[in-house]
Design a protein around this motif. Structure first.
Motif, PDB file in Angstrom:
ATOM      1  N   GLU A   1       4.182   9.159  -6.776  1.00  0.00           N
ATOM      2  CA  GLU A   1       4.116   8.945  -8.219  1.00  0.00           C
ATOM      3  C   GLU A   1       3.087   7.858  -8.552  1.00  0.00           C
ATOM      4  O   GLU A   1       2.335   7.979  -9.519  1.00  0.00           O
ATOM      5  CB  GLU A   1       5.503   8.511  -8.712  1.00  0.00           C
ATOM      6  CG  GLU A   1       5.820   8.938 -10.116  1.00  0.00           C
ATOM      7  CD  GLU A   1       7.265   8.648 -10.456  1.00  0.00           C
ATOM      8  OE1 GLU A   1       7.509   7.630 -11.140  1.00  0.00           O
ATOM      9  OE2 GLU A   1       8.140   9.428 -10.037  1.00  0.00           O
ATOM     10  N   LYS A   2       3.060   6.818  -7.737  1.00  0.00           N
ATOM     11  CA  LYS A   2       2.143   5.704  -7.971  1.00  0.00           C
ATOM     12  C   LYS A   2       0.686   6.125  -7.760  1.00  0.00           C
ATOM     13  O   LYS A   2      -0.187   5.733  -8.524  1.00  0.00           O
ATOM     14  CB  LYS A   2       2.496   4.537  -7.048  1.00  0.00           C
ATOM     15  CG  LYS A   2       1.730   3.272  -7.340  1.00  0.00           C
ATOM     16  CD  LYS A   2       2.249   2.112  -6.528  1.00  0.00           C
ATOM     17  CE  LYS A   2       1.448   0.855  -6.829  1.00  0.00           C
ATOM     18  NZ  LYS A   2       1.874  -0.260  -5.977  1.00  0.00           N
ATOM     19  N   GLU A   3       0.420   6.910  -6.720  1.00  0.00           N
ATOM     20  CA  GLU A   3      -0.931   7.391  -6.428  1.00  0.00           C
ATOM     21  C   GLU A   3      -0.876   8.870  -6.042  1.00  0.00           C
ATOM     22  O   GLU A   3      -0.851   9.213  -4.870  1.00  0.00           O
ATOM     23  CB  GLU A   3      -1.570   6.567  -5.306  1.00  0.00           C
ATOM     24  CG  GLU A   3      -1.980   5.182  -5.727  1.00  0.00           C
ATOM     25  CD  GLU A   3      -2.772   4.443  -4.657  1.00  0.00           C
ATOM     26  OE1 GLU A   3      -3.555   5.077  -3.922  1.00  0.00           O
ATOM     27  OE2 GLU A   3      -2.580   3.224  -4.573  1.00  0.00           O
TER      28      GLU A   3
ATOM     29  N   ASN B   1      -2.975  11.192  -5.908  1.00  0.00           N
ATOM     30  CA  ASN B   1      -4.092  11.757  -5.155  1.00  0.00           C
ATOM     31  C   ASN B   1      -4.261  11.148  -3.762  1.00  0.00           C
ATOM     32  O   ASN B   1      -5.235  11.468  -3.070  1.00  0.00           O
ATOM     33  CB  ASN B   1      -5.388  11.635  -5.950  1.00  0.00           C
ATOM     34  CG  ASN B   1      -5.349  12.489  -7.194  1.00  0.00           C
ATOM     35  OD1 ASN B   1      -4.828  13.597  -7.183  1.00  0.00           O
ATOM     36  ND2 ASN B   1      -5.867  11.969  -8.288  1.00  0.00           N
ATOM     37  N   ALA B   2      -3.350  10.291  -3.370  1.00  0.00           N
ATOM     38  CA  ALA B   2      -3.401   9.713  -2.021  1.00  0.00           C
ATOM     39  C   ALA B   2      -2.879  10.754  -1.027  1.00  0.00           C
ATOM     40  O   ALA B   2      -1.800  11.320  -1.213  1.00  0.00           O
ATOM     41  CB  ALA B   2      -2.568   8.438  -1.953  1.00  0.00           C
TER      42      ALA B   2
ATOM     43  N   ALA C   1       5.787   6.460  -3.854  1.00  0.00           N
ATOM     44  CA  ALA C   1       4.397   6.343  -3.404  1.00  0.00           C
ATOM     45  C   ALA C   1       3.531   7.442  -4.012  1.00  0.00           C
ATOM     46  O   ALA C   1       2.397   7.190  -4.455  1.00  0.00           O
ATOM     47  CB  ALA C   1       4.326   6.379  -1.881  1.00  0.00           C
TER      48      ALA C   1
ATOM     49  N   ASN D   1       0.845  -1.186   0.000  1.00  0.00           N
ATOM     50  CA  ASN D   1       0.000   0.000   0.000  1.00  0.00           C
ATOM     51  C   ASN D   1       0.891   1.251   0.000  1.00  0.00           C
ATOM     52  O   ASN D   1       1.895   1.294   0.709  1.00  0.00           O
ATOM     53  CB  ASN D   1      -0.889  -0.075   1.251  1.00  0.00           C
ATOM     54  CG  ASN D   1      -1.656   1.173   1.523  1.00  0.00           C
ATOM     55  OD1 ASN D   1      -1.093   2.164   1.976  1.00  0.00           O
ATOM     56  ND2 ASN D   1      -2.939   1.124   1.264  1.00  0.00           N
ATOM     57  N   VAL D   2       0.506   2.279  -0.770  1.00  0.00           N
ATOM     58  CA  VAL D   2       1.356   3.466  -0.903  1.00  0.00           C
ATOM     59  C   VAL D   2       1.597   4.184   0.422  1.00  0.00           C
ATOM     60  O   VAL D   2       2.664   4.774   0.618  1.00  0.00           O
ATOM     61  CB  VAL D   2       0.835   4.466  -1.962  1.00  0.00           C
ATOM     62  CG1 VAL D   2       0.939   3.882  -3.352  1.00  0.00           C
ATOM     63  CG2 VAL D   2      -0.553   4.948  -1.649  1.00  0.00           C
TER      64      VAL D   2
END
Length: 167
Positions: free
Chosen positions: A94-96, A98-99, A92, A54-55
């Motif tokens: 870059e992957k998501e 908007n998290a 993290a 998980n990010v």
């Protein structure tokens, strides 16, 4: 079979949520630690996390590496550890993008990083992101941690802090 899959998903989500609550507390304690005891404990809590997780966990692992680097013996080891930790946080985000949790972690690291490390480029962006997304945070636990951070942070104005208090 569908019941088993649903059950495992629910259990996995509960474990992740509980685990994140503990990790958030450990992060806060490590970030405020004056020696390396809590930093080591935080680092050890996340040592098995990798970039497939998980990010939020990936970003916390990055924070743990960056915080641990502060206690390295040589300047070279400090810099290399910091760069490694930051790479997890940036991965993290870059992957998501908007998290909210990785942005919260990056802002905390950036605010408390010495200028010589030149890791302050996203402070305004992350600050604005947190302020805009704060009302949409579903986790009361995460919302509380972010609120506590904002209220003690030097990068947020009194007006911005008041807007968080009023939400």
């Amino acid at each position: 079979m569908k019941f088993v899959t649903l059950f495992m998903t629910i259990v996995g989500f509960f474990v992740l949520t509980q685990n994140l609550s503990d990790i958030r507390v450990a992060y806060k304690e490590a970030a405020n630690d004056k020696d390396k005891g809590k930093v080591e404990a935080f680092y050890n809590l996340l040592k098995d996390i990798n970039k497939q997780n998980n990010v939020a966990l990936v970003a916390y692992k990055g924070a743990s590496i960056a915080l641990k680097a502060k206690y390295a013996e040589t300047l070279k080891d400090k810099k290399e550890g910091f760069i490694e930790g930051v790479s997890y946080i940036e991965f993290a985000i870059e992957k998501e993008p908007n998290a909210i949790e990785p942005r919260f972690i990056r802002l905390g690291i950036q605010e408390n990083t010495p200028k010589v490390l030149k890791y302050k480029d996203h402070i305004d962006e992350d600050k604005l992101f947190l302020l805009k997304q704060y009302k949409n945070i579903p986790s009361k636990n995460l919302k509380s941690h972010i609120k506590d951070y904002i209220l003690q942070s030097k990068v947020f104005s009194d007006q911005e802090k008041q807007s968080i208090i009023n939400q």
